[in-house]
Motif scaffolding. Structure first.
Motif, PDB file in Angstrom:
ATOM      1  N   CYS A 165       0.848  -1.186   0.000  1.00 35.28           N
ATOM      2  CA  CYS A 165       0.000   0.000   0.000  1.00 35.28           C
ATOM      3  C   CYS A 165       0.893   1.249   0.000  1.00 35.28           C
ATOM      4  O   CYS A 165       1.927   1.283   0.669  1.00 35.28           O
ATOM      5  CB  CYS A 165      -0.893  -0.028   1.239  1.00 35.28           C
ATOM      6  SG  CYS A 165      -1.833   1.476   1.460  1.00 35.28           S
ATOM      7  N   VAL A 166       0.486   2.244  -0.776  1.00 35.15           N
ATOM      8  CA  VAL A 166       1.261   3.487  -0.871  1.00 35.15           C
ATOM      9  C   VAL A 166       0.351   4.658  -0.553  1.00 35.15           C
ATOM     10  O   VAL A 166      -0.763   4.755  -1.063  1.00 35.15           O
ATOM     11  CB  VAL A 166       1.784   3.697  -2.315  1.00 35.15           C
ATOM     12  CG1 VAL A 166       2.619   4.962  -2.399  1.00 35.15           C
ATOM     13  CG2 VAL A 166       2.577   2.512  -2.763  1.00 35.15           C
ATOM     14  N   LEU A 167       0.829   5.531   0.295  1.00 33.07           N
ATOM     15  CA  LEU A 167       0.069   6.734   0.634  1.00 33.07           C
ATOM     16  C   LEU A 167       0.929   7.943   0.288  1.00 33.07           C
ATOM     17  O   LEU A 167       2.004   8.114   0.868  1.00 33.07           O
ATOM     18  CB  LEU A 167      -0.111   6.758   2.142  1.00 33.07           C
ATOM     19  CG  LEU A 167      -1.453   6.402   2.670  1.00 33.07           C
ATOM     20  CD1 LEU A 167      -1.271   5.642   3.952  1.00 33.07           C
ATOM     21  CD2 LEU A 167      -2.175   7.681   2.964  1.00 33.07           C
ATOM     22  N   SER A 168       0.454   8.760  -0.648  1.00 30.89           N
ATOM     23  CA  SER A 168       1.253   9.931  -0.999  1.00 30.89           C
ATOM     24  C   SER A 168       0.457  11.200  -0.729  1.00 30.89           C
ATOM     25  O   SER A 168      -0.728  11.280  -1.044  1.00 30.89           O
ATOM     26  CB  SER A 168       1.649   9.872  -2.479  1.00 30.89           C
ATOM     27  OG  SER A 168       2.402  11.013  -2.811  1.00 30.89           O
ATOM     28  N   GLY A 169       1.090  12.173  -0.150  1.00 31.65           N
ATOM     29  CA  GLY A 169       0.430  13.451   0.104  1.00 31.65           C
ATOM     30  C   GLY A 169       1.433  14.441   0.660  1.00 31.65           C
ATOM     31  O   GLY A 169       2.466  14.041   1.218  1.00 31.65           O
ATOM     32  N   ALA A 170       1.114  15.712   0.520  1.00 28.11           N
ATOM     33  CA  ALA A 170       1.993  16.768   1.029  1.00 28.11           C
ATOM     34  C   ALA A 170       2.016  16.716   2.557  1.00 28.11           C
ATOM     35  O   ALA A 170       1.151  16.073   3.166  1.00 28.11           O
ATOM     36  CB  ALA A 170       1.460  18.117   0.556  1.00 28.11           C
ATOM     37  N   PRO A 171       2.971  17.410   3.186  1.00 28.32           N
ATOM     38  CA  PRO A 171       2.945  17.482   4.652  1.00 28.32           C
ATOM     39  C   PRO A 171       1.597  18.027   5.125  1.00 28.32           C
ATOM     40  O   PRO A 171       1.077  18.979   4.542  1.00 28.32           O
ATOM     41  CB  PRO A 171       4.064  18.482   4.980  1.00 28.32           C
ATOM     42  CG  PRO A 171       4.969  18.452   3.807  1.00 28.32           C
ATOM     43  CD  PRO A 171       4.114  18.145   2.615  1.00 28.32           C
ATOM     44  N   GLY A 172       1.026  17.403   6.131  1.00 29.63           N
ATOM     45  CA  GLY A 172      -0.232  17.901   6.689  1.00 29.63           C
ATOM     46  C   GLY A 172      -1.478  17.279   6.087  1.00 29.63           C
ATOM     47  O   GLY A 172      -2.599  17.636   6.448  1.00 29.63           O
ATOM     48  N   THR A 173      -1.332  16.319   5.157  1.00 30.55           N
ATOM     49  CA  THR A 173      -2.519  15.719   4.547  1.00 30.55           C
ATOM     50  C   THR A 173      -2.991  14.483   5.324  1.00 30.55           C
ATOM     51  O   THR A 173      -3.935  13.820   4.909  1.00 30.55           O
ATOM     52  CB  THR A 173      -2.252  15.322   3.071  1.00 30.55           C
ATOM     53  OG1 THR A 173      -1.029  14.585   3.020  1.00 30.55           O
ATOM     54  CG2 THR A 173      -2.157  16.544   2.189  1.00 30.55           C
ATOM     55  N   GLY A 174      -2.315  14.177   6.418  1.00 31.58           N
ATOM     56  CA  GLY A 174      -2.830  13.120   7.282  1.00 31.58           C
ATOM     57  C   GLY A 174      -2.223  11.743   7.059  1.00 31.58           C
ATOM     58  O   GLY A 174      -2.843  10.738   7.417  1.00 31.58           O
ATOM     59  N   LYS A 175      -1.029  11.693   6.500  1.00 27.59           N
ATOM     60  CA  LYS A 175      -0.415  10.371   6.268  1.00 27.59           C
ATOM     61  C   LYS A 175      -0.143   9.671   7.605  1.00 27.59           C
ATOM     62  O   LYS A 175      -0.478   8.506   7.781  1.00 27.59           O
ATOM     63  CB  LYS A 175       0.914  10.521   5.495  1.00 27.59           C
ATOM     64  CG  LYS A 175       0.731  11.121   4.119  1.00 27.59           C
ATOM     65  CD  LYS A 175       2.044  11.251   3.384  1.00 27.59           C
ATOM     66  CE  LYS A 175       3.045  12.166   4.058  1.00 27.59           C
ATOM     67  NZ  LYS A 175       2.653  13.577   4.102  1.00 27.59           N
ATOM     68  N   THR A 176       0.444  10.424   8.539  1.00 20.69           N
ATOM     69  CA  THR A 176       0.777   9.778   9.819  1.00 20.69           C
ATOM     70  C   THR A 176      -0.495   9.420  10.573  1.00 20.69           C
ATOM     71  O   THR A 176      -0.596   8.333  11.158  1.00 20.69           O
ATOM     72  CB  THR A 176       1.665  10.700  10.678  1.00 20.69           C
ATOM     73  OG1 THR A 176       2.639  11.283   9.834  1.00 20.69           O
ATOM     74  CG2 THR A 176       2.340   9.945  11.786  1.00 20.69           C
ATOM     75  N   SER A 177      -1.483  10.325  10.545  1.00 18.02           N
ATOM     76  CA  SER A 177      -2.753  10.027  11.231  1.00 18.02           C
ATOM     77  C   SER A 177      -3.348   8.743  10.672  1.00 18.02           C
ATOM     78  O   SER A 177      -3.881   7.913  11.420  1.00 18.02           O
ATOM     79  CB  SER A 177      -3.756  11.163  11.009  1.00 18.02           C
ATOM     80  OG  SER A 177      -3.183  12.380  11.349  1.00 18.02           O
ATOM     81  N   THR A 178      -3.260   8.583   9.352  1.00 15.82           N
ATOM     82  CA  THR A 178      -3.830   7.384   8.737  1.00 15.82           C
ATOM     83  C   THR A 178      -3.040   6.148   9.151  1.00 15.82           C
ATOM     84  O   THR A 178      -3.620   5.097   9.478  1.00 15.82           O
ATOM     85  CB  THR A 178      -3.838   7.534   7.198  1.00 15.82           C
ATOM     86  OG1 THR A 178      -4.499   8.759   6.882  1.00 15.82           O
ATOM     87  CG2 THR A 178      -4.560   6.387   6.520  1.00 15.82           C
ATOM     88  N   VAL A 179      -1.722   6.269   9.161  1.00 14.18           N
ATOM     89  CA  VAL A 179      -0.916   5.103   9.516  1.00 14.18           C
ATOM     90  C   VAL A 179      -1.171   4.651  10.956  1.00 14.18           C
ATOM     91  O   VAL A 179      -1.241   3.447  11.240  1.00 14.18           O
ATOM     92  CB  VAL A 179       0.578   5.415   9.273  1.00 14.18           C
ATOM     93  CG1 VAL A 179       1.467   4.788  10.302  1.00 14.18           C
ATOM     94  CG2 VAL A 179       0.963   4.885   7.927  1.00 14.18           C
ATOM     95  N   VAL A 180      -1.371   5.619  11.840  1.00 16.74           N
ATOM     96  CA  VAL A 180      -1.643   5.233  13.229  1.00 16.74           C
ATOM     97  C   VAL A 180      -2.970   4.471  13.300  1.00 16.74           C
ATOM     98  O   VAL A 180      -3.095   3.477  14.035  1.00 16.74           O
ATOM     99  CB  VAL A 180      -1.656   6.482  14.140  1.00 16.74           C
ATOM    100  CG1 VAL A 180      -2.037   6.114  15.558  1.00 16.74           C
ATOM    101  CG2 VAL A 180      -0.289   7.157  14.131  1.00 16.74           C
TER     102      VAL A 180
END
Ligand SMILES: Nc1ncnc2c1ncn2[C@@H]1O[C@H](COP(=O)(O)OP(=O)(O)OP(=O)(O)O)[C@@H](O)[C@H]1O
Length: 576
Positions: A165-180
């Protein structure tokens, strides 16, 4: 029009070595093509695409070569005893059917990476309890009706059900929130508590940042304390994950000694070069889950390859690609409110709208971005004086090393080049002069109180890596003697005697390349007065998006516009 080829010594030596290995006479043209293949890798490509040089006129040391058509070039290469084809016997160069010429090592890395990613993208887990999953999704992503949080949900579902799975987005788009949330959902599955999970990032700095974000975010989750405490927040560097071997460029973990983890999460994946990414994916267990996080609009890795960009292009542009079900682009920014200068300008830069970006910069003083015409070199010290004192005095006034390190991330100067008055060396000297005049530092010797420094090599024995940033500060536990303090990836502070420091440089100003994986509250970004190959859209975008609160750009308008128009082009044969 002819292209002048400035041959580097390393490319000349490589070409000479290869020609020496070949049996029979080799032509000057063959030598040139081999040198160009080596140079392509030096410039970040994983191969030389012969289509890009066919029928070109190339001047090297005042001698002009008119290159033949693609088919003739390919014939020339195929007839050489040092060139193989995919699937053929080992030879130092590999030519594929479409005219990509590889140094063997890079061809091998690409093949291994592509094979593993495609296999993982096609593999689903059949042990997911859908009732538990759907219940947790409702709870962890309370329905807001917004498409973006649906995308975070999609990413979570992909990550749970599939091996890749790949999640791409600018800083602040919620990548870390999603991973948690992905980690919480994994833990809530019946077998979840047994999952062995590893998280890694390319640099110690990026690892430390991810660790802090995960610890903050997991506290806010709507899940049991047992699940919260089972969400790991230990993040290591990729080198550490793979296990470096002292004195060797090999790693302890590989296909023959796979990593013991069921789920591996890699942050800042755009920074990972082809060789390391290939070694990483091939060191995974056959049924391990791999989740890549990054921002595909950022600069590609310093070394060869554009793996994350290639994966994201395949996954988002082509519905028929096996990666289209593994890939989620996050576009809504939760950190910057709509209309925030940083968000607007990074969008305009990304879309290549240079005039719009300039006009936004010139008028959005109030929303966190400022533009200033680049001062002449002789005016630079005067122009920078207030900025430097304002930006750096607070960490220099800190009461402890920890406070200094924390405050130092509030402001940084970013530039594109290494040399010259607008490069790292010149700007650091200028800032030192300014701060010394205000008696904030005393740079009479190399090691002075408050000197910020960046490590420029990997030193495994000392656990200090290229890009690690520290500050020379009096050690309160050692009678106030000067030591270099660093944040370790686990958030702890460690110190080292200045004389023992590996190669390093002063770091009031750093290159945009070196700023990848870091974020600062406020930024001043200076571009040089003359356009150069290094100035690209990705560079400007990466620089701007390092800022959390405000960014000030000092540049000439034409140079800024030319950079925004120019996209990095790297040749690669990755095909998903
Ligand atoms: N769906 C959402 N709804 C509301 N707020 C959100 C949502 N997703 C993320 N956020 C908030 O947005 C902010 C940024 O999120 P996060 O740190 O996960 O982004 P990121 O893409 O990982 O950024 P970075 O690359 O800088 O680490 C956080 O304050 C987070 O709480």
């Amino acid at each position: 029009m002819s292209r002048v080829y400035q041959e580097r010594a390393i490319d000349r030596h490589f070409a000479a070595f290869i020609c020496h290995q070949a049996t029979g006479r080799v032509s000057e043209l063959f030598r040139l093509v081999v040198s160009l293949a080596s140079s392509a890798v030096g410039q970040g490509s994983s191969c030389l695409n012969l289509q890009d040089i066919a029928e070109e006129s190339i001047v090297i040391e005042n001698k002009e070569f008119r290159l033949p058509r693609l088919d003739a070039l390919m014939e020339l290469l195929k007839s050489a005893t040092v060139v193989s084809f995919p699937g053929g016997h080992f030879r130092p160069l590999v030519l594929d059917a479409t005219g990509r010429l590889y140094l063997y090592r890079y061809w091998h890395y690409e093949q291994e990476l592509q094979r593993t990613i495609l296999r993982k993208a096609g593999a689903a887990f059949d042990n997911i309890d859908e009732t538990i999953l759907l219940d947790a999704l409702e709870r962890l992503f309370p329905s807001s009706g917004r498409r973006e949080s649906d995308r975070q949900k999609d990413a979570t579902v992909f990550a749970l059900r599939r091996q890749f799975c790949v999640l791409s987005g600018a800083p602040g788009t919620g990548k870390t929130s999603t991973v948690v949330r992905i980690l919480a959902l994994l833990r809530e599955q019946k077998w979840g508590m047994k999952q062995r999970i590893a998280m890694a990032a390319p640099t110690g700095k990026a690892a430390a940042r991810l660790k802090t974000s995960i610890s903050d975010i997991k506290r806010t989750l709507d899940c049991s304390d047992e699940v919260k405490s089972a969400i790991p927040d230990d993040v290591v560097t990729i080198h550490r994950l793979l296990g470096t071997i002292s004195g060797s460029s090999r790693f302890r973990h590989s296909a023959s000694n796979p990593l013991p983890f069921d789920t591996v999460i890699i942050d800042e994946a755009s920074m990972v070069a082809l060789p390391l990414m290939s070694l990483l994916v091939t060191a995974l267990k056959a049924d391990a889950r791999l989740i890549l996080l990054g921002d595909h609009n950022q600069l590609a890795s310093v070394e060869a390859g554009s793996v994350f960009g290639d994966i994201c292009s395949a996954g988002s542009d082509n519905n028929a690609s096996p990666l289209s079900n593994s890939m989620v682009l996050l576009e809504k920014n939760y950190r910057f409110h709509p209309g925030s200068g940083i968000a607007e300008i990074s969008r305009a830069v990304n879309e290549g709208l240079e005039r719009e970006a300039v006009s936004l910069l010139k008028r959005s003083r109030s929303s966190g971005v400022t533009w200033q015409e680049l001062p002449a070199p002789e005016e630079l010290q005067h122009a920078l004086a207030n900025k430097a004192v304002e930006g750096f005095h607070s960490y220099l006034d800190a009461a402890s090393p920890a406070e200094a390190l924390e405050r130092f991330d509030r402001f940084r100067i970013l530039c594109a080049l290494r040399d010259g008055p607008y490069g790292v060396s010149g700007l650091n000297r200028t800032v030192e002069n300014i701060l010394a005049r205000k008696a904030l530092i005393s740079p009479a010797s190399t090691f002075y109180r408050g000197r910020p420094l960046m490590i420029t090599v990997n030193n495994y024995a000392m656990r200090l890596f290229n890009g690690d940033t520290g500050i020379l500060f009096p050690d309160p536990e050692n009678g106030g003697s000067l030591r270099a303090f660093f944040f370790a990836p686990d958030g702890e502070i460690r110190s080292i005697a200045p004389e023992r420091l590996p190669q390093h440089e002063t770091a009031f100003a750093i290159t945009i390349h070196k700023s990848q994986g870091s974020e600062f509250d406020r930024l001043l970004m200076l571009l040089p007065p003359i356009d150069s190959e290094i100035l690209t859209r990705e560079l400007i975008y990466t620089g701007i998006t390092r800022a959390k609160e405000s960014v000030e750009i000092w540049a000439n308008e034409e140079v800024f516009c030319a950079a925004v128009k120019k996209q990095t082009k790297r040749s690669s044969g990755l095909h998903f």
